[in-house]
Design an enzyme around this catalytic site. Structure first.
Site, PDB file in Angstrom:
ATOM      1  N   HIS A 320     -37.360  12.411   1.493  1.00 54.79           N
ATOM      2  CA  HIS A 320     -36.043  11.814   1.371  1.00 54.79           C
ATOM      3  C   HIS A 320     -34.946  12.787   1.820  1.00 54.79           C
ATOM      4  O   HIS A 320     -35.126  14.025   1.776  1.00 54.79           O
ATOM      5  CB  HIS A 320     -35.806  11.363  -0.061  1.00 54.79           C
ATOM      6  CG  HIS A 320     -36.612  10.140  -0.417  1.00 54.79           C
ATOM      7  ND1 HIS A 320     -36.351   9.367  -1.517  1.00 54.79           N
ATOM      8  CD2 HIS A 320     -37.685   9.554   0.211  1.00 54.79           C
ATOM      9  CE1 HIS A 320     -37.211   8.358  -1.564  1.00 54.79           C
ATOM     10  NE2 HIS A 320     -38.036   8.461  -0.523  1.00 54.79           N
ATOM     11  N   GLU A 322     -32.066  13.712   0.516  1.00 52.07           N
ATOM     12  CA  GLU A 322     -31.536  14.632  -0.510  1.00 52.07           C
ATOM     13  C   GLU A 322     -32.460  15.829  -0.692  1.00 52.07           C
ATOM     14  O   GLU A 322     -32.002  16.984  -0.779  1.00 52.07           O
ATOM     15  CB  GLU A 322     -31.380  13.908  -1.857  1.00 52.07           C
ATOM     16  CG  GLU A 322     -30.419  12.729  -1.851  1.00 52.07           C
ATOM     17  CD  GLU A 322     -31.075  11.399  -1.475  1.00 52.07           C
ATOM     18  OE1 GLU A 322     -32.050  11.397  -0.695  1.00 52.07           O
ATOM     19  OE2 GLU A 322     -30.607  10.358  -1.957  1.00 52.07           O
ATOM     20  N   CYS A 346     -32.609   7.939  -5.204  1.00 55.35           N
ATOM     21  CA  CYS A 346     -33.677   7.360  -6.022  1.00 55.35           C
ATOM     22  C   CYS A 346     -33.981   8.292  -7.195  1.00 55.35           C
ATOM     23  O   CYS A 346     -33.435   9.389  -7.273  1.00 55.35           O
ATOM     24  CB  CYS A 346     -34.935   7.148  -5.175  1.00 55.35           C
ATOM     25  SG  CYS A 346     -35.719   8.704  -4.726  1.00 55.35           S
ATOM     26  N   CYS A 349     -35.239  11.806  -6.156  1.00 55.21           N
ATOM     27  CA  CYS A 349     -34.168  12.658  -5.626  1.00 55.21           C
ATOM     28  C   CYS A 349     -33.208  13.065  -6.743  1.00 55.21           C
ATOM     29  O   CYS A 349     -32.662  14.178  -6.732  1.00 55.21           O
ATOM     30  CB  CYS A 349     -33.416  11.942  -4.524  1.00 55.21           C
ATOM     31  SG  CYS A 349     -34.439  11.734  -3.065  1.00 55.21           S
TER      32      CYS A 349
HETATM   33  O1  LIG Z   1     -32.758   8.400  -2.297  1.00 56.72           O
HETATM   34  C1  LIG Z   1     -33.320   8.043  -1.265  1.00 56.72           C
HETATM   35  C2  LIG Z   1     -33.987   6.851  -1.117  1.00 56.72           C
HETATM   36  C3  LIG Z   1     -34.615   6.530   0.041  1.00 56.72           C
HETATM   37  N1  LIG Z   1     -34.596   7.365   1.057  1.00 56.72           N
HETATM   38  C4  LIG Z   1     -35.267   7.025   2.300  1.00 56.72           C
HETATM   39  C5  LIG Z   1     -36.712   6.843   2.192  1.00 56.72           C
HETATM   40  C6  LIG Z   1     -36.997   5.820   3.214  1.00 56.72           C
HETATM   41  O2  LIG Z   1     -37.226   6.437   4.440  1.00 56.72           O
HETATM   42  C7  LIG Z   1     -35.748   5.023   3.242  1.00 56.72           C
HETATM   43  C8  LIG Z   1     -35.810   3.820   2.382  1.00 56.72           C
HETATM   44  O3  LIG Z   1     -36.475   2.860   3.062  1.00 56.72           O
HETATM   45  P1  LIG Z   1     -36.316   1.349   2.667  1.00 56.72           P
HETATM   46  O4  LIG Z   1     -37.038   0.610   3.781  1.00 56.72           O
HETATM   47  O5  LIG Z   1     -34.867   1.032   2.660  1.00 56.72           O
HETATM   48  O6  LIG Z   1     -36.950   1.121   1.359  1.00 56.72           O
HETATM   49  O7  LIG Z   1     -34.730   5.840   2.730  1.00 56.72           O
HETATM   50  C9  LIG Z   1     -33.937   8.529   0.982  1.00 56.72           C
HETATM   51  O8  LIG Z   1     -33.909   9.316   1.929  1.00 56.72           O
HETATM   52  N2  LIG Z   1     -33.332   8.817  -0.173  1.00 56.72           N
END
Ligand SMILES: O=c1ccn([C@H]2C[C@H](O)[C@@H](COP(=O)(O)O)O2)c(=O)[nH]1
Length: 421
Positions: A320, A322, A346, A349
């Protein structure tokens, strides 16, 4: 030559003795007392300690004028047996902590530092009296604010509010380091203002013109600054000739959120590209990241899909934004920093943000707010004292269109002076 008889041999011996005694007497006569007494001491050293009394002892004592010393003779000397060689590792001995190389290693003789600043005697004028004082040299470790007018005033305040009898002695005052600020000045105290309680107005520090070396007075600096600000705020001047700053520069929040979005453009995720930008308390960027596959995990091989068997989805592998920003930090840590992210972090993170000491989260999208991951993040942030806020753009549009930039006339570059004239 007749052979000496036993009698005649004795006579020779006595004659020799006599000659010796005569020699000694001559030595004494020549006042070379030490030679004589040393010889006696040598003889005495061969005599047992208990027998070192009597005429010789008193005679020696008389000649020396003190107790004879026996310690340097025979029985007092330690035997000359070979001692063990020192146990030292090979190489330069200076590497040993106990062998200080200044004394031991002649190849790189280093002299200890000389005094940084030898104390000098200054001619100072204080309360209309001329005195000489030796100021103490500044010592490292304690910061002295030379240009602080506050120090100046607080010192004066103390003096003003101090009852006469409790005032410190002039001599002590003159030799304290802060006096250096005063040494070329004469104090003017306006008693009326002082009694009215306006201490800051009651005192003026005026340079003493009788002393040749005068520091730049604070008042002059303030006047120069004021003149600068007046010229900067002058109206009616055309761009380029005006010294006033541009007004429509972007805010910090705009800059850092734009940076987060810019770096998100590196992401290969076909659905969601997330960028993160960590900024310290001095508004300096200390880390940036975007969502992507781990190093060594080829993003053309690893899956970007979201459905199907779990091991065939991106969620198992993607790092991710972060987390990458924290791991990419270029400072010792990210304590008390803030993080700008396109998407609310999330729960995984959020844990990293909390653990790394980041204190504020600025996000743009909260599209997953109903998901348990986001709810869990918010619960943790609140428990851990990490604040979060939605980014409100000051500029709704920040465009960098390289095709529209006129490279020959970039307005942010200063006009080069014409070199032909
Ligand atoms: O806090 C976060 C949440 C998600 N991500 C990234 C991880 C994935 O590559 C995308 C999310 O994909 P979706 O298809 O929208 O579920 O975003 C992040 O970097 N940081």
């Amino acid at each position: 030559m007749p052979r000496p008889t036993q009698h005649s041999q004795k006579a020779v011996d006595y004659a020799n003795l006599e000659t010796g005694a005569t020699f000694h007497r001559q030595v004494i006569c020549k006042c070379n007392i030490l030679v004589y007494t040393r010889e006696m001491q040598c003889n005495l050293a061969n005599v047992e300690k208990s027998k070192r009394v009597g005429l010789v002892y008193y005679w020696m004592k008389f000649l020396l004028g003190r107790e004879p010393i026996y310690s340097r003779y025979k029985e007092q000397l330690s035997p000359l047996t070979p001692t063990e060689p020192p146990s030292l590792p090979p190489g330069t001995h200076s590497v040993l902590a106990c062998n200080y190389y200044y004394e031991r290693d002649g190849r790189r003789e280093v002299k200890p530092p000389v005094g940084i600043r030898p104390p000098d005697v200054r001619h100072v004028k204080f309360r209309r009296r001329e005195t000489y004082c030796v100021p103490r040299a500044p010592t490292p470790g304690k910061v002295f604010f030379w240009d602080s007018y506050v120090t100046h005033l607080s010192r004066l305040d103390r003096r003003v509010h101090c009852p006469r009898e409790e005032e410190p002695k002039e001599e002590e005052e003159t030799c304290k380091p802060p006096f250096w600020r005063f040494e070329y000045s004469v104090l003017h105290i306006n008693r009326e203002k002082m009694e009215a309680g306006d201490a800051s107005q009651s005192i003026q520090c005026v340079p003493d013109s009788s002393v040749p070396e005068v520091r730049e007075p604070r008042a002059n600096l303030e006047a120069a600054l004021q003149a600068l600000s007046v010229s900067a705020s002058r109206e009616g001047e055309s761009a380029g000739s005006s010294s006033a700053p541009r007004a429509n520069y972007i805010s910090w929040d705009d800059l850092f959120m734009s940076s987060a979005f810019l770096i998100a453009m590196r992401s290969k995720d076909p659905v969601t590209q997330v960028g993160a930008c960590i900024v310290n308390e001095e508004n300096k960027i200390v880390g940036m990241g975007y969502n992507g596959m781990p190093i060594g995990c080829d993003d053309k091989v690893f899956p970007w899909g979201k459905t199907g068997e779990v091991l065939q989805t991106k969620f198992m592998y993607v790092c991710h934004a972060e987390m990458n920003a924290v791991l990419n930090k270029n400072s010792a840590d990210v304590k008390k920093c803030r993080i700008y992210v396109g998407l609310f972090p999330c729960n995984e993170c959020a844990k990293i943000i909390i653990q790394s000491g980041i204190k504020e989260v600025i996000f743009l999208s909260d599209k997953n707010k109903t998901k348990p991951e986001t709810v869990a993040s918010k619960i943790m942030f609140e428990a851990a004292g990490v604040t979060y806020r939605r980014y409100v753009p000051k500029n709704s549009k920040i465009t960098i269109d390289f095709s529209k930039i006129d490279w020959g006339n970039m307005s942010q570059l200063p006009t080069s002076p014409d070199k032909s004239t």
